[in-house]
Motif scaffolding. Sequence first.
Motif, short mmCIF file in Angstrom:
data_model
loop_
_atom_site.label_atom_id
_atom_site.label_comp_id
_atom_site.label_asym_id
_atom_site.label_seq_id
_atom_site.Cartn_x
_atom_site.Cartn_y
_atom_site.Cartn_z
N TYR A 1 32.98 105.17 76.16
CA TYR A 1 34.01 104.98 77.18
C TYR A 1 33.39 105.16 78.54
O TYR A 1 32.54 106.02 78.73
N ASP B 1 41.96 98.12 76.81
CA ASP B 1 42.39 99.51 77.02
C ASP B 1 43.83 99.71 76.53
O ASP B 1 44.16 100.74 75.94
N VAL C 1 39.61 106.01 82.22
CA VAL C 1 38.41 105.52 81.52
C VAL C 1 38.76 104.22 80.83
O VAL C 1 39.92 103.96 80.52
N LYS D 1 45.92 104.53 69.68
CA LYS D 1 46.00 105.99 69.73
C LYS D 1 47.44 106.44 69.50
O LYS D 1 47.68 107.46 68.84
N MET E 1 43.87 99.98 72.90
CA MET E 1 43.43 101.31 72.48
C MET E 1 44.55 102.33 72.68
O MET E 1 44.71 103.25 71.86
N ASN F 1 27.92 109.09 78.46
CA ASN F 1 29.29 108.64 78.30
C ASN F 1 29.91 109.26 77.06
O ASN F 1 29.23 109.45 76.05
N PRO F 2 31.21 109.52 77.12
CA PRO F 2 31.88 110.02 75.92
C PRO F 2 32.07 108.91 74.89
O PRO F 2 32.05 107.73 75.24
N THR F 3 32.26 109.30 73.65
CA THR F 3 32.49 108.29 72.62
C THR F 3 33.95 108.30 72.16
O THR F 3 34.29 107.63 71.19
N ASP F 4 34.79 109.07 72.85
CA ASP F 4 36.21 109.01 72.53
C ASP F 4 36.99 109.29 73.82
O ASP F 4 36.44 109.83 74.79
N SER F 5 38.29 108.91 73.81
CA SER F 5 39.09 109.18 74.99
C SER F 5 40.56 109.30 74.63
O SER F 5 40.91 109.26 73.45
N TYR G 1 44.05 108.49 79.93
CA TYR G 1 43.02 107.94 80.81
C TYR G 1 42.92 106.43 80.67
O TYR G 1 42.44 105.74 81.57
N LEU G 2 43.34 105.93 79.51
CA LEU G 2 43.21 104.49 79.27
C LEU G 2 44.32 103.69 79.93
O LEU G 2 44.08 102.59 80.43
N THR H 1 30.11 102.96 70.27
CA THR H 1 30.80 102.43 71.44
C THR H 1 31.16 103.61 72.35
O THR H 1 31.54 104.67 71.85
#
Lengths: 480, 1032
Positions: free
Chosen positions: B671, A101, B694, A108, A104, A34-38, A42-43, B669
């Motif tokens: 996503y 989300d 995501v 962002k 977030m 899994n990525p640790t940022d986005s 996408y959110l 943490t």
Amino acid sequence: MKIYIKKIYFVFTILLCSLFSCEDFLDVNENPNNPTDSEPEYLLPSSQVVFMTLHHGAYNRTASLWVQQLASSYSQYEEEDTYDVQPSFFSFEVYMTALEDAAMVVQKGVEEEDPNIEGIGRIWQAYMFSVVTDLWGDIPFTDALQGREVIQPKYDEQSEIYPAIIGMIDAGLAKLNEDADSFGSADLIYGGDVQSWVKFANSLKLRMYMRMTNVAPAVAEEGVRSVVGQALITEASENAELAFGTDPQNENPIYQWHADPSRRGDLAASRTIYTLLSQRNDPRLEAYFQRNTPAIPGADADEIIGIPNGLKQNYPAGFSIMNSNLIDDPTRPAPIITAREVYFLRAEAAVRGWSGESAAELYNSGIEAAMNAFGITDESAIANYLARPNVAFPANAGVEAQLNAIWTQKYLALFLQGVEAYSEWRRTGVPAISPARNNITGGEFPLRFLYPQTESERNSNFPGVEQITEPVWWGLNLNN
Amino acid sequence: MNRILLICFVLMSALMGEALAQRTVSGKVTSSADGEGLPGVTVQVIGTNTGVVTDLGGNYRIQVPEGSSTLEFSFVGFTSQRINIGNRSVVDVVLREDIQSLEEVVVTAFGIEREKRALGYSVQEVEGENLNRTNESNVINALQGKVAGVNINNTSGTLGGPSYVTIRGASSALGNNQPLFVVDGIPIDNSTYRGPLNVRDGAAPGNAAADINPNDVESINVLKGPTAAALYGSRAANGVIVITTKKGRKDKRLGVDVNSSVSFSRPLRLPKYQNEYAQGYGGAYSIIDESWGPRYGSDALQGVEDWKGETVNITAQPDNIRDFYETGVNYTNSVSLNGGTDVADYRFGYTNVSETGILPNTDLSKHNFTLNAGLKLHEKVSTRASVSYVKTNADNLGVQGQNGSSIPLQFMWLPRSINVSQLRDYRNHEGTQDATGTQRRWINYFENPYFSLYENTFGQNRDRVIGNVTFNYKPVDWLDFTFRAGTDTYSDRRTQKFAVGSDAPYSQGGFYNDQYNVSETTTDFIATLNRDLNEDFNLNVLVGHNMRIRNMENLFLEGRNLIAPGIYNASNALNYPAPVNDLFQKRLVGVYGEAQLSWRDIVFVGATARNDWSSTLPKNDNSFFYPSVNGAVVITDLLNLSGSVVDFGKIRASWAQVGNDADPYLLSTVYERPIIGNFPGTDISFPFAGTPGVTVGDNIGNAELVPEITSSWEIGADVRFLKNRIGIDFTYYYSNTRDQIVNVSIPQSTGFTSYTLNAGEIENKGIELMLNVVPVRTDNFEWNTTFNFNRNRNKVVALAEGLDQIALGGGQVLRPGYPYGTWYQQGWNRTANGDLIINPATGLPAIGGEQKDLGSAQPDFNLGFQNSISYKGFDLSILFDWRQGGKFLSYTNTVYQYAGQTEETLLGREEDLIVEGVILTEGGEVANNIPVSGQRFWKANIFQIEPSLYDASFIKLRELRLGYSLPSAWYGRTPFSNIQLAIIGRNLWIGNTGQPHIDPEVSTYGADNAQNIEYGSIPSTRNLGVNLRFSF
């Protein structure tokens, strides 16, 4: 001994490092899955889809049963239908998904100084919070969504949450800027269109101010006056809706409940809405429900049948399920805030003397928009309906009768928008309904959702169980 | 040169001179068990320092000084003998195995054999023979009742179902509480993987240690406390189960052992159903999933339409469920070949288990190949390799729990008047298809049980290799270098099918494949030094280096909506929601050392230390160190008490710490792909109509994790009396685990569901008592009784700041001041003096008010009581397993009550009930006088915790074996030997339970920390069979 061990360490470390680099050998803790940022792009869709799945799905169903637009025909939903609910039936997963989300997205937007990302994020989050507090009353708000900073969020009173949400909307509105970059297709509701979000924000404020008429009439009046002349959702094309998709994992929740043939008969027309519609010879009766009742042998196949809520057994004459248009289209959009609702809000504002608009015109426009939304576009049919004595706006009657007319029509218009229908019924007491049969509350109405079990188990600031029969702050106590 | 010759001459003369005053005695020492020579027996001339050791053939030759006439023959595991030799020059001795002291040599860390007397901590051994009395195929279950302090729950009647084992209580809040399993020095995996998705909840595949074949086990040594285990490092904090597999005998002859059994299983306990009222509701007959209908025989049941639409008279079906279950059959056949020479030995074993379950169309087969071979390459160099290949295959294990295909769930809602056998034809025939598709159901919401079992199968296929190689170099007899490398690698694939016509979301068919590829590779390099420092002191030092690599990969693919029905292939589905392809890697490097000093074999002190570097901790802070010390004193030798009533007495004490690292990837943490449920529809997920999405993950990572530390001490004594006829081994222990790495469940209103942190402290303290008595021992008759008693007290001492409790699952929480797994929940509303408060609107009590302690899963005590009696060729072994106290949660019972199925719901059918309690009025408390129907009364309990909690106590007749060794005279001329026939039984009887319906040992959560929770579990089984063993 220690020195000895240290020497051993040394020897082995050398030995080991000659084979592998020590650092490299242990360097396997980067998460490969899994990525640790986005990114907000996408959110936001995640937040919108997840929220509308809950809102149009589970929330809608319970609310529609409790406000008696739908009824449980088989026993699948008989607990909800008899108010026999447990904390485990409910969930706050909305916080950890859609609300987090959106938070977030806002974060962002702030970090990257993208005013429309922040603004749309705030308005969307405010909307979701308004729904959650409408259903549950006092909820975690200021402490919510803080992650590790506050692991035991305290609950805020709804009377304080309402102004705070309106503050969030205003903060979002202040950021919106038509000249700046915005979401594109990632915004599944408005495609990032800033002006649409302005209308959405104002319409939401109108809804929320109107909700406070019982408990903070002055705030409500001032708020409604301030917003009723602003840009609002006035056309069906401006409706806030979320369209679903054809992939099984993208389908409309209500479609899904009916996709399995064995589940098709779980939800039926409630006798309450059936009666209100048939008393008015309302063309929507046929638009909402089906005539045939396939699951019950021997029943009259050519009638629409509304069944009492809380029956707990098969109704001998059979029942009607929802119209095929509503349950057989996987992409059918879920309404969020629509022009028809806004017409009724404006009509109410006009009746209350909080705007200079014509209540009767707005009332008729609301009904017409509602008819159109369910495929009834025959203008003469609509005109005939509007002329019916128990439909026509009672322009010469008192305020109370006018409000009653507006609220009744709003109730009929908000079919499959159970959450809003339920909230408005709790605010207005209109239409008058009787408690479900076989209810376990001693004849009291359910006036809120139960706090979920996860909160009582995990949150030391959990304020204690509020029975479903307790009204929320802005609601009438319909149990007195 | 001359000088050397001179020295030789002088030495020889001295020896010759000595010889004049001595005589030579020789002979052979053999074992009473097999008549074979016993190598390594110490032969000592009493009153002198003269002693020799027997050679490989058991022969000895010793010089006996003038004036001495008594020889002592002693060997570990055998009763020592003193023999007055008189004037004899040839003395042959038969040593008898000492049952009491068989445990004298135990296997400790890294497979090192140590004299038990030297240990400052508790180790308990179970020999292969005792383990395998009833041919139980799960090695963990075979330990039940045989080791004090070891608590084992085998969790259901699912074929190959998981077992959950803890030693000295649960110590880790949310992490692993099960011990480390080590086979021939190499740790193996004992995970029970169950995926995160709801669809996987119903299955209960077995835990991985079950692949160890009890037939191949020489012995199991249970290292209970951290001291014993400290050298193994992180994962040993919960104790270690050290399994030593059988090796070849050093016997040139090829030996063949055969062990075969067949056994039959039936449900141990089925719910006690009511058989007086039919399907229906409110006393009226209707097609509904409840049994609140009319009384059998009444007019309302004559000539009515049944679920098939036929007009019938509804009658009672008292055995409808009992008859549904089949008799499971288990064939276990095992053959092993072994042999050896002075330089090489080998053992090859093959075991085949083939069984069918109590649920129709369920089966499991297992093939287990094992080879263990040792070779002495050189005087100073030896090597050993062992490898096992295990193939497990099940076409259908059956599912349980809340899964739509779960038979127990379907039965909870099956009316008492339905004849289940009428459902056997589970498909609708052409032309009569109803709205439910091709499945023939008795009601819309439940699958036909036969459809579930014959169409919606849950299969498992596991291929596993466990192997290791050891090189040993011994340059001088006091120094030893060992290098060992081993691996445990398996691929475990579960396949669930959903035929067209199943419940949503599989109405158009579907399947999932859930595959786990696990590998665990370990290397150890160990140097040991063992020297007598002088006559009194012996020093034993060990240093070692350990590397461990663990990889786990999960591949999960679900397909929905089949294109061609019946083809469960990834190319044949329309949709694939949420595939999973996750990899977890973990690596660890450790160095360790141990020093043991002994004085005259009477006083022993030891210390260990280990430092680990783990990949899962923050990079700059990934090193942790932990020590231990222990000591033992053999009082009987110290005070020279031998020959008194007390044969042996030892006291011991130890203190240890063990550190434990984290699981991978907890530092940040992440996503994830959004998924949201939409009951009763499908999950809604992304991509959404082409738009990617995501969501913020559910767990909050923590970049400041530190290792968790378990500190423990124990004291104990081991005393034997009356020529070892009575042995007592007592231990008191205390352990405390702090800085626990937990994913704490936090309220969802935080935006997350869990948070990784170092939180909390849990303590366990308790006593273990092993009592071994030989009430009768004659030449022909021996009766041996063993008690294994354990009482553990567990308490959560503290949690993280700001955290009142952590939810464990099933309503259990961790809460400071209460035991692990306490149901701290709202209960019935009660007055101050305990009366139920009745709601005047309903006439029923209500759940509400403050949360309170409703009990915990922790038992008061466990007692294993084993008797073995041998008389001539007969042997009888009976093991009772008693667990007393603790609660278990059975939603099954309250669902049965809700639906009016069980016998207690007969109460209140004809006449209303008045619940004993009070009504609160303005004038005070008034006795309740509001009648309620039995139906309403029994419906009020469903899914409520307090009414679903029952006493978890039980006594089980765990094992029974009645064997007969055929007299060898009967077949003396054939090549066969050691022919034994036995009747074997497991779980033959259960009693002392808090409710009559469910075996309280079952747990639907499987091998999970939340134990004693049951909802829709497959009944546990009673097994009875016969066993044949012989050799040639």
